[in-house]
Design a protein around this motif. Structure first.
Motif, PDB file in Angstrom:
ATOM      1  N   SER A  98       0.819  -1.207   0.000  1.00 33.76           N
ATOM      2  CA  SER A  98       0.000   0.000   0.000  1.00 33.76           C
ATOM      3  C   SER A  98       0.854   1.259   0.000  1.00 33.76           C
ATOM      4  N   SER A 101       3.009   1.526  -3.410  1.00 33.22           N
ATOM      5  CA  SER A 101       2.161   1.872  -4.563  1.00 33.22           C
ATOM      6  C   SER A 101       1.629   3.294  -4.450  1.00 33.22           C
ATOM      7  N   TYR A 166      -1.289  -2.333  -8.024  1.00 37.64           N
ATOM      8  CA  TYR A 166      -1.993  -1.298  -7.273  1.00 37.64           C
ATOM      9  C   TYR A 166      -1.671   0.091  -7.809  1.00 37.64           C
ATOM     10  N   SER A 227      -5.629   0.310  -1.922  1.00 34.38           N
ATOM     11  CA  SER A 227      -4.593  -0.731  -1.967  1.00 34.38           C
ATOM     12  C   SER A 227      -4.691  -1.656  -0.768  1.00 34.38           C
TER      13      SER A 227
END
Length: 295
Positions: A98, A101, A166, A227
Motif C-alpha cells: 500500500s 504503490s 496497485y 490498496s
C-alpha cells in the motif's frame, strides 16, 4: 421614540420572526438527520468491536447476546497464541504494497496533473476521460491475462507484482483528483518561480506540492485505502510469501466450527491502520476534497 415609530418597527420586524424560526427548525432537522446518518454508519463498526470481545459461543447466539462477558480470546487467536499462523508477515506485506504503490502513484500523478491543469495539453478533457475509462473495465476481466503473465515471468507470490498492479489501478483516479486540486494553484506563483530560474522538478516539489498539500493528502489516503482493501488480485496472485492482510483474514472463515468473534477481532485489527490514517489526515482530507469540489 414615538408610538408610531415603535409600531412601524414591530410591523417591520414581525414577519421576519417566522422565517428565522423556520430557518432554525430546518437547521436543527438537518443536524438531527446528520447525527442519525452518522450513527447508522458507525453502528456496524461498534457492533463488530463489541462482538470481537465476546466468546465464540456468545457471538453465535441468535439473537446476539449484548450483555455477555468480555474476553480477549478472539485477539489471542488472531495473533497466533493458539498455535495458528502469525498475522505480522501479512500485515507487513499489506503495509509495503500500500505504501510503495501510493508513493509511486504520487510520483507519476503529480507531473501528469500538472500537465493537465497548470500547463494544459490539447484536448485535456479527452485525456482525463481516457484515464477514467480505464476504471470501467471489470477487474475480473484482466485477472487471467495478469495471472498468466505472472506465472510465465515467475512473479507469482511476489509483493512487487502487487505494488505494480496497485499503482496502475490507482493512477487514473489519482490523476483525475489531483488535476482538480492543481487547477486551483495560482499560475502567477509558478511564473514567478520560472523567472527566478526554477526548473520543473523544483517547481513541482517546492512550489506546487506545498500549495496543493491538502489535495495530495486526500489523494494519498484514498489510494492507500484502495490498496489496503484490495482482495481479488492478492487472493489469486499470492500464496504464502506475499500474502496480504485481507487474504489472511479470509483464512478464519471455515465451513465448520465457530469463527464470528475471531473474524470480528481480525477485521478490527486490520482496519486500524486505515482508521488511524484517516483520523490523522481528516483535516487535510476534508480540506482537499472541498478544494477539488469548489471552483
Amino acid at each position: 421614540m414615538s408610538a408610531a415609530t415603535t409600531q412601524e418597527t414591530v410591523q417591520t420586524q414581525g414577519p421576519r420572526t417566522p422565517k428565522v424560526f423556520r430557518a432554525r427548525t430546518k437547521g436543527a432537522g438537518l443536524g438531527l438527520v446528520a447525527w442519525l446518518a452518522g450513527l447508522l454508519f458507525f453502528l456496524p463498526i461498534a457492533w463488530m468491536a463489541l462482538t470481537s470481545f465476546h466468546s465464540e459461543e456468545d457471538a453465535a447466539t441468535n439473537p446476539p447476546s449484548v450483555a455477555a462477558s468480555l474476553t480477549l480470546d478472539g485477539y489471542r487467536e488472531f495473533f497466533g497464541s493458539g498455535g495458528g499462523a502469525s498475522p505480522w508477515p501479512s500485515l507487513i506485506n499489506s503495509l509495503v504494497a500500500s505504501t510503495a504503490s501510493t508513493l509511486l502513484v504520487l510520483v507519476l500523478a503529480l507531473p501528469a496533473a500538472y500537465a493537465l491543469s497548470i500547463r494544459p495539453v490539447k484536448k485535456w478533457t479527452d485525456v482525463l476521460f481516457f484515464f477514467l475509462s480505464t476504471k470501467m473495465l471489470p477487474v475480473v476481466a484482466g485477472l487471467l491475462p495478469i495471472y498468466l503473465f505472472a506465472k510465465n515471468t515467475d512473479f507469482l507470490d511476489n509483493i512487487w507484482l502487487l505494488v505494480i498492479l496497485y499503482t496502475s489501478m490507482n493512477l487514473p483516479i489519482a490523476v483525475w483528483m489531483m488535476q482538480s486540486f492543481l487547477s486551483e494553484v495560482p499560475v502567477a506563483i509558478i511564473e514567478a518561480a520560472q523567472i527566478d530560474g526554477a526548473r520543473l522538478p523544483t517547481i513541482l516539489t517546492r512550489v506546487v506540492a506545498p500549495i496543493a498539500l491538502p489535495g495530495i493528502a486526500a489523494t494519498s489516503l484514498i489510494c492507500f485505502i484502495f490498496s489496503w482493501n484490495e482482495l481479488l488480485f492478492a487472493r489469486v496472485l499470492t500464496g504464502v510469501v506475499a500474502q496480504t492482510a485481507p487474504v489472511f483474514l479470509t483464512g478464519f472463515i471455515t465451513s465448520q466450527g465457530l469463527f464470528l468473534a475471531k473474524v470480528c477481532a481480525a477485521s478490527l485489527v486490520i482496519s486500524l491502520p486505515v482508521l488511524a490514517a484517516g483520523f490523522a489526515a481528516q483535516d487535510k482530507l476534508v480540506q482537499g476534497l472541498s478544494l477539488g469540489a469548489v471552483k
